[in-house]
Design a protein around this motif. Structure first.
Motif, PDB file in Angstrom:
ATOM      1  N   ALA A   6       1.809  10.036  -0.517  1.00 29.70           N
ATOM      2  CA  ALA A   6       0.463  10.324  -0.004  1.00 29.70           C
ATOM      3  C   ALA A   6      -0.591   9.424  -0.637  1.00 29.70           C
ATOM      4  O   ALA A   6      -1.766   9.575  -0.385  1.00 29.70           O
ATOM      5  CB  ALA A   6       0.122  11.787  -0.255  1.00 29.70           C
ATOM      6  N   ARG A  11      -0.284   5.687   2.553  1.00 26.72           N
ATOM      7  CA  ARG A  11      -1.046   6.014   3.775  1.00 26.72           C
ATOM      8  C   ARG A  11      -1.336   4.757   4.575  1.00 26.72           C
ATOM      9  O   ARG A  11      -1.267   4.766   5.806  1.00 26.72           O
ATOM     10  CB  ARG A  11      -2.350   6.725   3.416  1.00 26.72           C
ATOM     11  N   THR A  12      -1.665   3.668   3.891  1.00 25.01           N
ATOM     12  CA  THR A  12      -1.953   2.407   4.576  1.00 25.01           C
ATOM     13  C   THR A  12      -0.734   1.931   5.353  1.00 25.01           C
ATOM     14  O   THR A  12      -0.851   1.501   6.509  1.00 25.01           O
ATOM     15  CB  THR A  12      -2.387   1.327   3.561  1.00 25.01           C
TER      16      THR A  12
END
Length: 122
Positions: A6, A11-12
């Motif tokens: 996370a 996330r990217t």
């Protein structure tokens, strides 16, 4: 130490995977309806790399794997961007963008392979 999925880079990469998948499908449709060999090639590259970004973003494993994935992402943007610019704009993205992107794709895959040799600390 493995980064939590996370995290920012996780996330990217998941975001990039989703965008690459969506763009690949949209460009495949465009290639089928409008033609354009470069569009079809770019679409194939986007679709084939999308699962890599999703997997690395979700599992995180190690820094070397994330670096290899980011190299893939930059290479993919340069390579596919140049091919799309040729078909849609009639010109290159910039001189040598496709060869630089292709080289980064190859290097990224080699770094991903090397990430399997990195010892994980518990």
């Amino acid at each position: 130490m493995a980064e939590h999925p996370a995290s920012g880079s996780g996330r990217t990469l998941v975001f990039a995977g989703g965008l690459c998948g969506a763009a690949g499908v949209a460009l495949s449709a465009a290639a089928a309806h409008l033609g354009g060999a470069f569009v079809a090639t770019a679409a194939s590259f986007l679709i084939m790399h999308a699962p890599v970004f999703l997997a690395v973003g979700l599992i995180g494993v190690n820094r070397v794997l994330r670096i290899g994935s980011l190299m893939l992402l930059v290479g993919l943007l340069l390579f596919s961007g140049d091919l799309l610019a040729r078909d849609f704009l009639g010109s290159r993205l910039f001189p040598m963008s496709a060869p630089i992107g292709g080289t980064l794709l190859i290097a990224g895959w080699l770094v991903i392979a090397a990430s399997a040799l990195v010892h994980q600390r518990s």
